[in-house]
Design a protein around this motif. Structure first.
Motif, PDB file in Angstrom:
ATOM      1  N   ASN A 146       0.776  -1.241   0.000  1.00  0.00           N
ATOM      2  CA  ASN A 146       0.000   0.000   0.000  1.00  0.00           C
ATOM      3  C   ASN A 146       0.811   1.297   0.000  1.00  0.00           C
ATOM      4  OD1 ASN A 146      -3.011  -0.851   0.413  1.00  0.00           O
ATOM      5  ND2 ASN A 146      -1.864  -2.119   1.860  1.00  0.00           N
ATOM      6  N   LEU A 147       2.032   1.266   0.496  1.00  0.00           N
ATOM      7  CA  LEU A 147       2.833   2.490   0.545  1.00  0.00           C
ATOM      8  C   LEU A 147       3.682   2.603  -0.722  1.00  0.00           C
ATOM      9  CD1 LEU A 147       3.958   2.563   4.291  1.00  0.00           C
ATOM     10  CD2 LEU A 147       1.953   3.640   3.235  1.00  0.00           C
ATOM     11  N   PRO A 148       3.855   3.812  -1.219  1.00  0.00           N
ATOM     12  CA  PRO A 148       4.502   3.998  -2.531  1.00  0.00           C
ATOM     13  C   PRO A 148       5.987   3.650  -2.527  1.00  0.00           C
ATOM     14  CG  PRO A 148       4.161   6.114  -1.462  1.00  0.00           C
ATOM     15  CD  PRO A 148       3.437   5.112  -0.622  1.00  0.00           C
ATOM     16  N   GLY A 149       6.464   3.078  -3.636  1.00  0.00           N
ATOM     17  CA  GLY A 149       7.892   2.839  -3.832  1.00  0.00           C
ATOM     18  C   GLY A 149       8.527   4.098  -4.382  1.00  0.00           C
ATOM     19  N   VAL A 150       9.790   4.194  -4.236  1.00  0.00           N
ATOM     20  CA  VAL A 150      10.801   3.194  -3.895  1.00  0.00           C
ATOM     21  C   VAL A 150      10.794   2.949  -2.377  1.00  0.00           C
ATOM     22  CG1 VAL A 150      13.298   2.787  -3.874  1.00  0.00           C
ATOM     23  CG2 VAL A 150      12.215   3.822  -5.882  1.00  0.00           C
ATOM     24  N   HIS A 151      10.898   1.647  -1.989  1.00  0.00           N
ATOM     25  CA  HIS A 151      11.036   1.285  -0.587  1.00  0.00           C
ATOM     26  C   HIS A 151      12.508   1.034  -0.273  1.00  0.00           C
ATOM     27  CE1 HIS A 151       7.022  -0.528  -1.824  1.00  0.00           C
ATOM     28  NE2 HIS A 151       6.674   0.413  -0.970  1.00  0.00           N
TER      29      HIS A 151
END
Length: 245
Positions: free
Chosen positions: A41-46
């Motif tokens: 759910n959280l945007p990349g880049v991770h």
């Protein structure tokens, strides 16, 4: 539905409401479930940051089970313990980490010529030292890697500053995610034992926290954990202090 890829466009209230609501949900998840949710759910880049400290393999192991190739950022100040450099080499090879090393723009030797030994100049010197050797390289890492979500192994009981964080945070306009934020030492020890994870070699010599060689001392009876770093003048190196960014 909030578009997490455009955090800059959210109002302050929208950001606060999202963090508040989601943290209530995340609180009841396991660390593995939290990581799975964040990756989806959280945007990349991770990225994942690691100090390769005493129990650093817990967060490393949890992350690479779900994202083997996640960039693992280490800040090399040039003043790490020899044992830490060996530990990084050993673990990087063993776990086949996608290691990303960032260093200060000014070498340690040049810094000492220019400023002297900053760690011997009280709190002001330590603050400048940390900005040069830790905060500035981390800023560069976030920018160069185009990071949108930053995973870290921080826990609330490690310092007063960390106790003010949550599982999901907004670090400027980057999501900072702390999957083991509410773990206690027994949970860390149990996970380490169950998966037979490596522990930093300095643990056997009495170190409970490991940073740079000249600002870290072993724990002794009667000490507070915070007194093992920076001569007791402060606990944080600046990497996780929002005002540094």
């Amino acid at each position: 539905m909030i578009n997490l890829n455009n955090v800059n466009n959210l109002t302050l209230n929208e950001k606060k409401n999202f963090l508040y609501t989601q943290n209530i949900i995340l609180k009841n998840m396991s660390a593995k479930e939290r990581i799975s949710w964040a990756l989806e759910n959280l945007p990349g880049v991770h990225i994942l940051t690691s100090s390769f400290g005493i129990h650093s393999l817990v967060s490393l192991h949890l992350m690479i089970q779900q994202k083997k190739d996640i960039p693992v950022v280490i800040i090399d100040t040039g003043y790490l313990f020899p044992e830490t450099y060996h530990f990084i080499d050993k673990i990087s090879k063993k776990l086949e980490l996608n290691l990303k090393i960032f260093r200060p723009k000014i070498s340690s030797a040049w810094q000492e010529v220019r400023y002297g030994k900053l760690w011997k100049k009280g709190l002001t010197g330590i603050e400048l030292y940390n900005n040069l050797n830790k905060v500035d390289p981390m800023k560069r890492a976030l920018k160069d890697l185009s990071v949108n979500t930053w995973f870290a192994g921080l826990r609330f009981n490690q310092s007063n500053i960390r106790s003010s964080f949550s599982i999901l945070n907004l670090h400027q306009n980057i999501f900072k995610f702390l999957p083991i934020f509410d773990w206690n030492q027994k949970m860390i020890d149990d996970y380490t034992t169950y998966y037979q994870l490596d522990i930093h070699p300095l643990y056997k010599k009495g170190y409970i926290s490991v940073g740079d060689i000249h600002t870290t001392i072993p724990f002794q009876s009667g000490m507070l954990e915070s007194e093992t770093r920076f001569f007791g003048l402060k606990r944080e190196c600046g990497l996780h202090e929002k005002n540094k960014y």
